[in-house]
Design an enzyme around this catalytic site. Structure first.
Site: not given
Ligand code: FRU
Length: 538
Positions: A58, A60-61, A118, A191, A246
């Site tokens: 997986w 993400n960001d 992140s 965050r 975010e």
């Molecule tokens: C954005 C987010 C951030 C966080 C991260 C967690 O997509 O929710 O705010 O740091 O992903 O995976």
């Protein structure tokens, strides 16, 4: 609406193995009736050729975007242990040209006491932090620690921490006195620190969020460790209570290329409430005086997303941020090509998550207001230029659909064309189309509505999630009666750059491997497609 913090909840009784197996089974259920017979088979047909994907698991960001010694570093939210969100760590990849990426070892793994959310990386060229030497400046990461039960902190608290590298980003050490910034006990949702050098003031600047309060908080520091509060940015009437803010980012750009007219751009990623539904990247243009960001214009109370600026009008562009230290001070962005509405159900294996094509941003006055233009980076443009293209001077279509001849077909392509809709009511192209014409992603202009639309309702597997939205729309008046399109097609996505980057639509698609026809069509009248260039990049 789904509870905003829901994503950060993991079922306490399921082992991660069982959770992974369940998640994979649900994700692979296609067609709907065969859900429980579905396997977790690999899906090479959806492995992007032009876009970064981790080999497995997986993602993400994008995190820690930094250019250093000729390399673009892409760190990212990564689960080293499974193809589902969890055990968040920083994965790492590098590229010389923003197109070809090399995956490296995990840079910052989750450990017994914290997960690594992140954040950003800067080149501490003057060794203000003291983590390196004047000769070997450190790379310094500011990231969010999310504390676990059994750590020295309350479980679930998010706080900002520091890590550093003295070998150009290969290996990382956590600072001994983390965290360096916390809002606990007032907030647990603090965050995503984005750090930059504020040259006019000679200090480091951090933008971070209290996600559930819709506040961007600014701090300053001389050494990247001790941070002093500067100001808060929020909206007078937040139109999306319940959503999260975010991944903020703040940077300056010259307006219309004039360096004496610097404006500040602030990206705030918001989830849900995006222009295309779910998560998306909005931005504000304004002034920053070293302490406070003031947006030039903010939509009136009660406004809908269409009154805001968006980096992208598609469903799959989130957590976008800029590279620190980019060559010539350019604003180069990269976004996560997915959407929290359905990211965990995306039917790819053994990975889940891709990055969008990196883009260069510029600020232009459009309709009397400064707005961002996004275009693919020069390295992509020159790569496409060097490849042979199928060229067609002009195609006239009158209330019909035309299948372009075999050389125009492909599943990884760059398509350029100019469309003159003339009397047609709807005019456009269909990509990743099946031979029968039943399946395809439609990219078209509606002359009555003056909108550009990407319709993925028949783009292949659309049933893996009920939240996989079907069509995405941008208001875009024609320029002199014409629409210039550049479409970047990959095995798993379309990115439509309209009017030289004035609007972008990024959408994931899940077509069958062999669906590679390209069609053009006009409905309700005549249209002309000219200067068509189709480049096969596979
Ligand atoms: C954005 C987010 C951030 C966080 C991260 C967690 O997509 O929710 O705010 O740091 O992903 O995976």
């Amino acid at each position: 609406m789904q509870a905003p913090q829901h994503r950060f909840f993991r079922p306490p009784v399921l082992s991660s193995w069982l959770f992974a197996a369940l998640a994979a089974t649900v994700a692979a259920c296609a067609p709907p009736s065969s859900c429980f017979a579905a396997s977790t088979a690999d899906t090479p047909q959806w492995r992007s050729a032009l876009h970064y994907t981790p080999q497995r698991n997986w993602m993400n960001d994008p995190n820690g975007l930094v250019y250093y010694k000729g390399l673009y570093h892409l760190f990212y939210q990564y689960n080293p242990h499974g193809n589902f969100w969890g055990d968040m760590s920083w994965g790492h990849a590098t590229s010389h040209d923003l197109i070809h990426w090399e995956e490296h070892a995990v840079a910052l793994p989750a450990n017994q006491s914290e997960e690594i959310f992140s954040g950003s990386v800067v080149v501490d060229a003057r060794n203000t932090s003291g983590f390196g030497t004047a000769k070997t400046p450190p790379l310094v990461a500011l990231y969010t620690s999310v504390y676990k039960a059994g750590s020295r902190h309350e479980a679930g608290v998010q706080a900002q921490s520091v890590a550093y590298s003295t070998d150009d980003g290969v290996t990382w050490r956590q600072y001994a006195h983390n965290p360096v910034l916390t809002l606990s006990p007032e907030s647990k949702q603090f965050r995503d620190p984005k750090v930059s050098w504020f040259a006019p003031g000679g200090y480091w600047l951090m933008a971070t969020v209290v996600a559930d309060a819709h506040v961007v908080k600014f701090y300053r520091s001389d050494n990247l460790i001790d941070w002093t509060f500067l100001s808060d940015f929020t909206l007078p009437n937040v139109p999306h209570r319940g959503a999260l803010w975010e991944m903020p980012d703040l940077f300056a750009l010259p307006l219309d290329g004039d360096p004496s007219r610097l404006k500040w751009v602030m990206i705030v990623n918001v989830n849900p409430w995006s222009i295309a539904g779910g998560s998306g990247a909005m931005y504000f243009v304004g002034q920053f005086d070293g302490t406070r960001f003031v947006a030039d214009d903010v939509a009136p109370a009660g406004s809908d997303p269409a009154r805001y600026h968006w980096l992208d009008h598609g469903a799959d562009y989130y957590a976008a941020g800029t590279f620190s230290n980019a060559p010539s001070g350019k604003a180069v962005t990269i976004g996560w090509m997915s959407n929290w509405d359905y990211a965990s159900h995306v039917p790819t294996a053994p990975w889940k998550g891709a990055m969008a094509l990196p883009r260069e941003l510029a600020l232009k006055t459009i309709d009397g207001r400064p707005q961002l233009i996004s275009v693919p980076p020069p390295s992509y443009v020159s790569m496409v230029k060097q490849l042979p293209a199928t060229r067609i001077d002009a195609i006239d279509v009158s209330s019909a659909t035309r299948d372009l001849a075999r050389p125009a077909r492909g599943s990884v392509q760059n398509i350029r064309m100019t469309i003159r809709p003339d009397t047609a009511q709807r005019v456009g192209l269909i990509v990743r189309a099946s031979a029968s014409g039943d399946v395809g992603t439609r990219i078209f202009y509606d002359t009555r509505m003056q909108t550009l639309i990407v319709d993925r309702s028949r783009s292949g597997n659309t049933w893996f999630s009920g939240a996989f939205s079907k069509a995405h729309i941008v208001n875009l008046p024609l320029n002199d009666g014409r629409l210039d399109l550049q479409v970047v097609i990959d095995r798993n996505s379309v990115e439509v750059f309209a009017d030289r980057g004035r609007a972008v639509v990024t959408d994931l698609i899940f077509p069958a491997a062999g669906d590679n026809h390209v069609r053009v069509f006009a409905e309700g009248g005549d249209a002309r497609f000219s200067d068509v260039a189709i480049t096969d990049i596979d």
